[in-house]
Motif scaffolding. Structure first.
Motif, mmCIF file in Angstrom:
data_model
loop_
_atom_site.group_PDB
_atom_site.id
_atom_site.type_symbol
_atom_site.label_atom_id
_atom_site.label_comp_id
_atom_site.label_asym_id
_atom_site.label_seq_id
_atom_site.Cartn_x
_atom_site.Cartn_y
_atom_site.Cartn_z
ATOM 1 N N ILE A 1 0.859 -1.187 0.000
ATOM 2 C CA ILE A 1 0.000 0.000 0.000
ATOM 3 C C ILE A 1 0.891 1.232 0.000
ATOM 4 C CG2 ILE A 1 -1.669 1.328 1.340
ATOM 5 C CD1 ILE A 1 -2.704 -1.386 2.412
ATOM 6 N N VAL A 2 0.770 2.055 -1.030
ATOM 7 C CA VAL A 2 1.482 3.330 -1.088
ATOM 8 C C VAL A 2 0.542 4.373 -0.476
ATOM 9 C CG1 VAL A 2 2.570 5.053 -2.560
ATOM 10 C CG2 VAL A 2 2.752 2.620 -3.134
ATOM 11 N N ASP A 3 0.842 4.769 0.760
ATOM 12 C CA ASP A 3 -0.043 5.623 1.549
ATOM 13 C C ASP A 3 0.482 7.057 1.488
ATOM 14 O OD1 ASP A 3 -1.739 6.766 3.355
ATOM 15 O OD2 ASP A 3 -1.290 5.409 5.011
ATOM 16 N N ILE A 4 -0.288 7.947 0.858
ATOM 17 C CA ILE A 4 0.172 9.303 0.524
ATOM 18 C C ILE A 4 -0.511 10.307 1.452
ATOM 19 C CG2 ILE A 4 0.517 10.941 -1.345
ATOM 20 C CD1 ILE A 4 -0.351 8.495 -3.217
ATOM 21 N N HIS A 5 0.298 11.109 2.153
ATOM 22 C CA HIS A 5 -0.266 12.047 3.125
ATOM 23 C C HIS A 5 -1.000 13.186 2.448
ATOM 24 C CE1 HIS A 5 2.576 15.346 2.464
ATOM 25 N NE2 HIS A 5 3.590 14.498 2.538
ATOM 26 N N GLY A 6 -1.832 13.871 3.243
ATOM 27 C CA GLY A 6 -2.573 15.027 2.763
ATOM 28 C C GLY A 6 -1.765 16.296 2.924
ATOM 29 N N GLY A 7 -2.454 17.410 2.909
ATOM 30 C CA GLY A 7 -1.776 18.686 3.091
ATOM 31 C C GLY A 7 -2.112 19.686 1.978
ATOM 32 N N PRO A 8 -1.241 19.780 0.953
ATOM 33 C CA PRO A 8 -0.002 19.031 0.744
ATOM 34 C C PRO A 8 1.140 19.468 1.644
ATOM 35 C CG PRO A 8 -0.245 20.665 -0.983
ATOM 36 C CD PRO A 8 -1.500 20.724 -0.159
ATOM 37 N N GLU A 9 0.954 20.653 2.320
ATOM 38 C CA GLU A 9 2.026 21.140 3.189
ATOM 39 C C GLU A 9 1.974 20.371 4.503
ATOM 40 O OE1 GLU A 9 -0.586 23.018 2.280
ATOM 41 O OE2 GLU A 9 0.050 24.812 1.225
ATOM 42 N N SER A 10 2.413 19.132 4.436
ATOM 43 C CA SER A 10 2.398 18.254 5.594
ATOM 44 C C SER A 10 3.522 17.249 5.423
ATOM 45 C CB SER A 10 1.032 17.562 5.718
ATOM 46 O OG SER A 10 0.963 16.806 6.898
ATOM 47 N N GLN A 11 3.608 16.318 6.360
ATOM 48 C CA GLN A 11 4.706 15.363 6.343
ATOM 49 C C GLN A 11 4.241 14.080 7.022
ATOM 50 O OE1 GLN A 11 7.971 16.527 8.850
ATOM 51 N NE2 GLN A 11 9.441 15.143 7.908
ATOM 52 N N ARG A 12 4.537 12.952 6.400
ATOM 53 C CA ARG A 12 4.316 11.673 7.080
ATOM 54 C C ARG A 12 5.458 11.471 8.068
ATOM 55 N NH1 ARG A 12 0.947 7.597 5.897
ATOM 56 N NH2 ARG A 12 -0.363 9.399 5.418
ATOM 57 N N ARG A 13 5.082 11.343 9.349
ATOM 58 C CA ARG A 13 6.056 11.207 10.414
ATOM 59 C C ARG A 13 5.852 9.873 11.135
ATOM 60 N NH1 ARG A 13 6.792 16.836 13.569
ATOM 61 N NH2 ARG A 13 8.695 15.726 14.199
ATOM 62 N N PRO A 14 6.831 9.418 11.902
ATOM 63 C CA PRO A 14 6.752 8.086 12.512
ATOM 64 C C PRO A 14 5.908 8.066 13.780
ATOM 65 C CG PRO A 14 8.850 9.092 13.046
ATOM 66 C CD PRO A 14 8.166 10.032 12.096
ATOM 67 N N SER A 15 4.624 8.371 13.649
ATOM 68 C CA SER A 15 3.675 8.272 14.752
ATOM 69 C C SER A 15 2.873 6.984 14.598
ATOM 70 C CB SER A 15 2.762 9.496 14.783
ATOM 71 O OG SER A 15 2.118 9.661 13.544
ATOM 72 N N PHE A 16 2.096 6.672 15.630
ATOM 73 C CA PHE A 16 1.360 5.405 15.610
ATOM 74 C C PHE A 16 0.139 5.517 14.714
ATOM 75 C CE2 PHE A 16 -1.606 2.194 17.112
ATOM 76 C CZ PHE A 16 -0.792 1.077 17.112
ATOM 77 N N TYR A 17 -0.082 4.479 13.914
ATOM 78 C CA TYR A 17 -1.177 4.446 12.948
ATOM 79 C C TYR A 17 -1.738 3.029 12.999
ATOM 80 C CZ TYR A 17 -3.374 5.262 8.317
ATOM 81 O OH TYR A 17 -4.252 5.410 7.273
ATOM 82 N N ALA A 18 -2.854 2.865 13.716
ATOM 83 C CA ALA A 18 -3.396 1.521 13.965
ATOM 84 C C ALA A 18 -3.747 0.806 12.665
ATOM 85 C CB ALA A 18 -4.625 1.619 14.870
ATOM 86 N N LEU A 19 -4.305 1.532 11.701
ATOM 87 C CA LEU A 19 -4.696 0.895 10.451
ATOM 88 C C LEU A 19 -3.468 0.336 9.730
ATOM 89 C CD1 LEU A 19 -7.018 0.262 8.492
ATOM 90 C CD2 LEU A 19 -6.579 2.486 7.411
ATOM 91 N N LYS A 20 -2.370 1.074 9.764
ATOM 92 C CA LYS A 20 -1.140 0.582 9.139
ATOM 93 C C LYS A 20 -0.681 -0.717 9.799
ATOM 94 C CE LYS A 20 3.093 2.310 9.878
ATOM 95 N NZ LYS A 20 4.295 3.180 9.770
ATOM 96 N N GLN A 21 -0.724 -0.749 11.127
ATOM 97 C CA GLN A 21 -0.285 -1.962 11.820
ATOM 98 C C GLN A 21 -1.197 -3.145 11.488
ATOM 99 O OE1 GLN A 21 2.529 -2.331 13.321
ATOM 100 N NE2 GLN A 21 3.136 -0.172 13.280
ATOM 101 N N TYR A 22 -2.495 -2.867 11.294
ATOM 102 C CA TYR A 22 -3.381 -3.954 10.873
ATOM 103 C C TYR A 22 -3.002 -4.455 9.485
ATOM 104 C CZ TYR A 22 -7.298 -6.617 9.212
ATOM 105 O OH TYR A 22 -8.059 -7.626 8.666
ATOM 106 N N PHE A 23 -2.791 -3.546 8.552
ATOM 107 C CA PHE A 23 -2.417 -3.963 7.201
ATOM 108 C C PHE A 23 -1.141 -4.807 7.225
ATOM 109 C CE2 PHE A 23 -4.910 -0.261 5.292
ATOM 110 C CZ PHE A 23 -5.870 -1.095 4.732
ATOM 111 N N LEU A 24 -0.173 -4.416 8.056
ATOM 112 C CA LEU A 24 1.071 -5.181 8.137
ATOM 113 C C LEU A 24 0.823 -6.591 8.651
ATOM 114 C CD1 LEU A 24 3.297 -2.288 9.477
ATOM 115 C CD2 LEU A 24 3.681 -3.531 7.340
ATOM 116 N N ARG A 25 -0.021 -6.723 9.675
ATOM 117 C CA ARG A 25 -0.337 -8.065 10.195
ATOM 118 C C ARG A 25 -1.189 -8.848 9.214
ATOM 119 N NH1 ARG A 25 3.321 -9.414 13.574
ATOM 120 N NH2 ARG A 25 2.002 -11.196 14.142
ATOM 121 N N HIS A 26 -1.872 -8.125 8.334
ATOM 122 C CA HIS A 26 -2.765 -8.752 7.345
ATOM 123 C C HIS A 26 -2.021 -9.115 6.064
ATOM 124 C CE1 HIS A 26 -6.875 -9.778 6.358
ATOM 125 N NE2 HIS A 26 -6.864 -9.078 5.243
#
Length: 609
Positions: A388-413
């Protein structure tokens, strides 16, 4: 395997604020939407203080009483109202602990918090009550109903109040012309005089503004004459003096205690937070301690009385959000909240790799790349996993290493997750952020093509099963990637995304239009270009199945964007699943809705990918 609902039930505790008696009030999602909770001691059972079906957006404690103000809208419409909350340990049982402060009946407006006065008798806010397209500045007492709200300055644009001066005689006011261009003013409350502190040419950022303890100036993070944000002191005559500079990374946050001069500033180091505490004296920062933080992202500083400690929110890729208290002298942290992981073992969460890949023009694009444990251990043997190529919004924003429950589910899935910070993202300097402005918009979409090319060379990934996923501006990026590079994708998920820049700008909240035109281009001058880059006009190129998710009350990206792109894609014979929630806005906030939305997205991806 634990189902998606379990992961979406992972709690967040954040937005802490300390009362005069040392009680910690904060927001937590235990009930499914953020509500106010409080703690008197670390890691004890918290007390729930608000009980609404709607999300509470912030809470901030009074400096003199055991009470706080919180904000809340209805159904995600972002027309936030303010309320006073009694936090006393022994409240009057006959009195309602919640007092409406800005309830004007049918006159619904946005209210943007501007801070308590130091004596706790008044607060300031900005609101578009008078004119929906402009924000004025108000000062109000702590009484019920808002009848004593005083209009102290009429604005003609996007105004934000950044706090009272130490003697409560003035306010610092920020005016935004775009996400990368602001001005600061000092507003004298007796005379009404507005002093312009930051005259400049071109686009210059002035962020995280706060008064200096002596009241003779303002501290701000700015990029004036620099590519990176640095900490500066702006005197009341407009003289700007750098205080803390870093040529590599942005100084992206500042908090100052006016009584003691103690201060905390943060740096954004490749997305990770670096926090320093010390003392501010005029144009000098006397550095004390580096704060011993868990690796991740931290912010939201609130000093206690006397500034011996402060609270802040800490999160990381493998740590859900919790509130910590920091000892100023030692820099040591203590976690106060214990937001549940809903029975999902913390050790099962995956830490991403920070990578860089080369784009079409040789530029290095930073990204976070996470791989399911089984795929990471495979050493290149066997079939690769979908990504999954997950693209942040903004556009003046940044994907940072915070917790993202949905991402962790996808990884386990069984999905890998790739999170690029394409050109136009913040965190890497002003020049990098302007690389996608107006006519360069599609260069950022080309960065997504380069990301897929990079992924195709990773042994853990199956390049025939790549998903474009994104929300808000990231939703536009999904739609643009599907129309510009249709053969790369197995599926697309568009969450509250822009399909047509013309209709988006015509229908977005009037208070936002000028800010957005500064980034995307204007309807008057750039209509033809905006039409040329709008995915709705090239929807016949889409091949991949599409999931479209939106909230009917969205004031930022109106729901018409979802409806028109879903209808147009169906007409092309593309498999489309459309889901609109009538009680949501710019995103999906309520737990029940999140479970339905992401369960359907998971089923959609499992079917098509």
């Amino acid at each position: 395997m634990r189902d998606i609902e379990r992961y979406l039930n992972i709690r967040r505790a954040y937005g802490g604020t300390l009362t005069p008696d040392g009680t910690l009030a904060f927001l937590m999602t235990t009930t499914g939407v953020p509500q106010v909770w409080s703690l008197a001691e670390p890691e004890t059972w918290p007390e729930q203080r608000t009980f609404y079906d709607e999300s509470v957006s912030f809470v901030t404690a009074s400096p003199t009483r055991e009470e706080a103000v919180f904000g809340m809208d209805e159904g995600g419409d972002e027309r936030m109202q303010l309320y006073r909350l009694d936090l006393a340990p022994d409240p009057d049982p006959a009195a309602d602990p919640v007092v409406p402060l800005t309830d004007l009946g049918d006159r619904r407006a946005k209210h943007r918090w501007g801070g308590w006065s130091h004596d706790g008798e008044r607060f300031a806010f900005a609101s578009n009550r008078r004119d929906e397209a402009a924000f004025d500045v108000y000062v109000q007492g702590r009484g019920e109903g808002g009848e004593d709200a005083t209009l102290v300055h009429e604005g003609d644009g996007w105004l934000t109040v950044a706090g009272f001066s130490p003697d409560d005689s003035a306010l610092v006011v920020s005016e935004a012309y775009s996400s990368f261009d602001q001005d600061l003013y000092a507003l004298d409350l007796d005379s009404g005089d507005l002093t312009h502190l930051t005259p400049h040419e071109g686009s210059v950022r002035f962020l995280s503004a706060t008064w200096a303890p002596d009241g003779e100036g303002i501290y701000t993070a700015t990029d004036r004459d620099a590519d990176r944000l640095y900490l500066a002191h702006v005197a009341l005559d407009g003289t700007l003096t750098p205080v803390v500079e870093d040529e590599s990374w942005n100084v992206d946050g500042l908090a100052v205690d006016h009584d003691t001069g103690r201060a905390v500033y943060s740096r954004n180091v490749d997305g990770y937070t670096d926090l320093t505490v010390g003392d501010l004296d005029g144009t000098t920062f006397r550095e004390g301690q580096q704060v011993d933080l868990p690796r991740g992202v931290a912010g939201g500083v609130s000093f206690e009385a006397g500034a011996r400690r402060f609270s802040l929110t800490v999160t990381g890729s493998t740590d859900n959000s919790n509130v910590h208290l920091v000892d100023v002298d030692s820099g040591e942290t203590e976690r106060w909240t214990r937001a549940s992981t809903a029975g999902v073992p913390r050790e099962s969460f995956v830490e991403p790799d920070l990578v860089r890949y080369e784009s079409f023009d040789g530029r290095e694009i930073p990204a976070f790349f996470s791989v399911p444990p089984a795929a990471a251990e495979r050493d290149g043997d066997g079939e690769g996993v979908p990504v999954i190529v997950d693209i942040h919004g903004g556009p003046e924003s940044q994907r940072r290493p915070s917790f993202y429950a949905l991402k962790q589910y996808f990884l386990r899935h069984g999905y890998a997750v790739f999170e690029p910070n394409v050109r136009g993202s913040t965190g890497y300097g002003t020049a990098y952020t302007h690389l996608d402005d107006v006519e360069k918009r599609m260069d950022s979409v080309a960065d997504i093509e380069a990301a897929v090319e990079w992924l195709s060379n990773q042994s853990a990934v199956d390049p025939s099963r790549v998903v474009a996923f994104g929300g808000s501006y990231g939703g536009f990026m999904v739609l643009a990637a599907l129309t510009e590079y249709p053969d790369l994708w197995a599926a697309g998920v568009d969450v509250v995304g822009i399909a047509n820049f013309v209709t988006f700008l015509e229908n977005t909240g009037s208070w936002r239009r000028e800010l957005r035109e500064a980034e995307y281009g204007s309807l008057d001058d750039d209509r033809e270009f905006l039409e040329s880059i709008s995915p709705i006009n090239t929807i016949d190129a889409v091949r991949a199945p599409l999931f479209v998710l939106h909230g009917a009350n969205d004031p930022r990206v109106p729901v018409g964007e979802a409806r028109q792109v879903a209808a147009a894609a169906r007409e092309q014979g593309v498999p489309v699943e459309e889901l609109v929630f009538e009680d949501e806005g710019h995103g999906v906030a309520k737990l029940e809705n999140r479970v339905e939305a992401y369960s359907r997205i998971v089923s959609f991806l499992d079917e098509h990918v």
